[in-house]
Design a protein around this motif. Structure first.
Motif, PDB file in Angstrom:
ATOM      1  N   SER A 115       3.539   3.161   4.107  1.00  0.00           N
ATOM      2  CA  SER A 115       2.658   4.352   4.556  1.00  0.00           C
ATOM      3  C   SER A 115       2.536   4.067   5.841  1.00  0.00           C
ATOM      4  O   SER A 115       2.294   4.890   6.803  1.00  0.00           O
ATOM      5  N   ASP A 141       3.879  11.072   1.883  1.00  0.00           N
ATOM      6  CA  ASP A 141       3.643   9.952   1.388  1.00  0.00           C
ATOM      7  C   ASP A 141       3.286  10.105   0.092  1.00  0.00           C
ATOM      8  O   ASP A 141       2.171  10.235  -0.306  1.00  0.00           O
ATOM      9  N   GLU A 142       4.047   9.442  -0.972  1.00  0.00           N
ATOM     10  CA  GLU A 142       3.920   9.570  -2.472  1.00  0.00           C
ATOM     11  C   GLU A 142       3.374  11.075  -2.729  1.00  0.00           C
ATOM     12  O   GLU A 142       2.302  11.142  -3.308  1.00  0.00           O
TER      13      GLU A 142
HETATM   14 MG   LIG Z   1       1.180   3.566   0.855  1.00  0.00          MG
END
Ligand SMILES: [Mg+2]
Ligand SMILES: Nc1ncnc2c1ncn2[C@@H]1O[C@H](COP(=O)(O)OP(=O)(O)OP(=O)(O)O)[C@@H](O)[C@H]1O
Lengths: 260, 411
Positions: free
Chosen positions: A49, A175-176
């Protein structure tokens, strides 16, 4: 300083990212291919991240953070003094892990970003296009004035994607994006990414190995190393190579589930 | 693994019982704390109500029956004016007529004049509510013995007239109108100063200032401490700055007002504004803090500037909280007394404030002054004024709570 070959959308050089004295990400050299999906994988806490947020300067909001090295886009370092981070974020959109629509109407969620960026076209058309682009139009076309909070998690995430493509960035960071979603919503987002890559370069962080294998063209494997427990990219290649004949033993262990 | 590290079958019941006993003891302690709090509050309210209603013993200087054949209550406007003309000295009548022409006065106003100037009611003694209710016989006996010929009447000191009549030197005819207007003026000025400044400062501290800089930490700590500074200190500040240093401004001399000194509504309002400023800032900061970061990130993520993010997302979402906090700050300003005394509230004015440069009095000041008087009828109207003040405060706080519930957001 036109060192970048046009095939790359963005490129990092000797990139290190710090939180205070802690070097969370160390010495990353990545060339992200244009019009492709690049997955970043690796165990928790290895700085995925952090790296992703460095691309659109979202780390600027962490007061302790700073960056060494360069991130180049069109040959220009995004961290050089004369670059306005607001402009960077307009060119590099971001979809967050948890769906975070604005507490406003569905319509306004998309229109706001366009408006503040000086969009001069037909707003209704833009909203429809973006929602269609995010495969959400049919579900929400009759309730554009209703609160975005009334949507399901999966719909909210697609709304966030629509909001991002409405400002027509060159790169979309995710991000995910599907970690809070059920398998069906996840599948829809994945299909959506395949469509989006015709027009955008996508960088996605994911913990889901199958997802990385399914959707991405390239994969960067990150791992913690050394005394400082900093994260770095240990291997970066075409996705099928990473998943079938990785060059690094640690990558092989990780993608086959024996590690991490 | 060793078996008896935890209580076994025989001990278990005892152990559980002991835990329940402890739980019960604590629950009782908390309940008693609540009961004590409720008791204290009820005592306060009962005490106020006790003073505001009850028997009053009064006598007439002139028997109404001798003044007019018809009962005074039934007289119409012209008859009342005639009555005043007949019974008042020529000078006194002309003076009243100069203040406000008789024919333009309402029946109620004229009736009040008749009672005040001709009949001349004199209150001899007042009784509190509970004594009046439960000890009526004793009261009647006392009146018969001590005040022969006087009248006994049950009276509510809190009447609609009490709200609309201005200050008077006679408790029977005094009202809180002047004080109410003074309070409203003062609070309006305080809020128009404290709200913009306070919200602005809160936005800067929350959204712009670096949380890490030592300077900002010092400022933040100081704001928190300022909220706890005794109000009398703010009074001293107001006296030094607004009443004295900026007298030209606060007296209105700069604007051509000549008959005034610095002890004006404007000085009082600004002093109150400074007093509630830390409260407004802290409350606004809390409201801004409560806006989740994910919304800010979403805005920055589509290329918003800081100001666009604050204006379109942070402020609208924080607004209900900011308003709630501001209303609570307002109710603080309504109730504060000490700074007003220092800044120089007038002890006696009976004309409505006409603007920011008027002399002023305010509800708490009025209550304070009435309570300080020796005569019991002034204590009774003080109690009535306290009820007015409490109702005002409760209304403000209820509005704040309603606002909070109405706009409570789930993110
Ligand atoms: Mg992360
Ligand atoms: N705002 C921050 N301030 C200080 N340290 C941080 C901050 N954000 C992340 N870190 C640290 O940086 C390192 C990398 O964090 P990051 O969130 O990038 O990991 P990640 O690979 O995304 O993990 P996950 O897969 O669990 O999301 C961690 O050690 C983390 O504690």
């Amino acid at each position: 300083m036109q060192t970048e070959t046009p095939q790359y959308a963005i490129e990092t050089r000797n990139l290190s990212i710090f939180y205070g004295p802690f070097e969370a990400v160390k010495d990353v050299d990545l060339k992200i291919e244009k019009g492709k999906i690049t997955a970043i994988i690796g165990p928790s806490g290895c700085g995925k991240s952090t790296l992703l947020r460095a691309f659109n300067r979202m780390n600027d909001f962490v007061p302790t953070s700073h960056v060494n090295g360069e991130i180049l886009m069109h040959g220009i370092n995004l961290y050089s003094k004369e670059i306005d981070p607001v402009e960077v974020r307009r060119r590099i959109g971001m979809v967050f892990q948890k769906p975070n629509p604005f507490p406003k109407s569905i319509y306004e969620n998309i229109a706001w970003g366009a408006r503040i960026n000086g969009f001069k076209g037909n707003m209704d058309e833009l909203v429809e296009q973006s929602l269609r682009g995010a495969a959400l139009w049919d579900e929400v076309k009759d309730k554009l004035k209703e609160s975005a909070y009334a949507l399901s998690g999966g719909q909210q995430q697609r709304l966030c994607i629509a909001r991002t493509i409405a400002i027509q960035p060159e790169i979309i960071l995710m991000d995910e994006p599907a970690s809070a979603l059920d398998p069906i919503s996840t599948l829809r987002i994945e299909e959506l990414m395949q469509e989006l890559k015709q027009n955008y370069t996508i960088i996605i962080v994911t913990h889901n190995m199958q997802q990385a294998a399914r959707v991405s063209d390239f994969t960067a494997m990150m791992m913690l190393f050394g005394e400082t427990r900093s994260g770095t990219v240990i291997e970066y290649d075409k996705t099928d190579i990473i998943f079938t004949r990785p060059g690094d033993k640690r990558t092989e262990d990780y993608v086959t589930g024996r590690f991490g | 693994m060793a078996k008896d590290l935890y209580p076994n079958k025989d001990d278990l019941q005892k152990f559980v019982d002991a835990r329940y006993r402890t739980a019960w003891v604590w629950q009782t302690v908390f309940l008693s704390a609540l009961l004590i709090a409720i008791l204290a509050l009820s005592a306060l309210i009962l005490n106020v109500v006790d003073g505001a209603f009850g028997y009053v013993v009064y006598e007439f200087k002139k028997d109404p029956a001798l003044v007019s054949e018809k009962p005074i209550d039934d007289l119409n406007q012209t008859e009342l004016i005639a009555l005043l003309k007949d019974n008042l000295s020529r000078g006194a009548y002309n003076k009243l007529n100069n203040e406000k022409v008789m024919e333009t006065r309402s029946e109620g106003e004229l009736y009040g004049l008749v009672i005040e100037r001709i009949i001349q009611v004199k209150t001899l003694k007042t009784y509190p509510l509970f004594e009046s209710l439960f000890n009526r016989a004793a009261i009647e006996a006392e009146v018969a013995e001590k005040f022969p010929g006087a009248r006994l009447e049950f009276r509510s000191w809190l009447t609609p007239d009490f709200l609309t009549t201005p200050m008077s030197s006679r408790a029977e005819f005094a009202g809180v109108r002047t004080a109410l207007f003074g309070t409203l003026w003062m609070v309006s000025i305080a809020i128009s100063f404290a709200l913009p400044v306070g919200i602005g400062a809160a936005i800067y501290l929350q959204e712009y200032a670096s949380k890490k800089s030592l300077m900002n930490k010092i400022i933040q700590t100081n704001i928190n401490n300022l909220a706890g500074v005794p109000s009398i200190v703010y009074g001293m500040l107001g006296l030094a700055i607004f009443v004295r240093a900026f007298e030209a401004l606060t007296s209105g001399a700069l604007f051509g007002v000549t008959d005034s000194n610095g002890r004006t509504i404007l000085s009082a309002g600004l002093t109150m504004g400074i007093l509630v400023l830390p409260l407004v800032i802290i409350n606004a900061q809390e409201a801004i803090k409560a806006v989740p970061d994910s919304i800010r990130q979403a805005a920055y993520g589509v290329g918003a500037t800081r100001w666009q993010t604050v204006w379109s997302h942070v402020l609208p979402n924080a607004l209900p909280g900011i308003l709630t906090g501001s209303i609570l700050a307002m109710s603080r300003a309504v109730g504060e007394t000490a700074p007003l005394i220092i800044v120089g509230a007038s002890t006696f004015i009976s004309v409505d404030p006409s603007g920011p440069f008027s002399k002023f009095t305010a509800l708490p000041i009025q209550i304070y002054q009435w309570t300080a008087r020796a005569q019991s009828e002034f204590h009774a109207i003080a109690a009535a004024a306290i009820i007015v003040l409490l109702v005002l405060l409760l209304t403000l706080n209820a509005t704040a709570i309603l606002l909070r519930n109405r706009f409570q957001r789930r993110y």
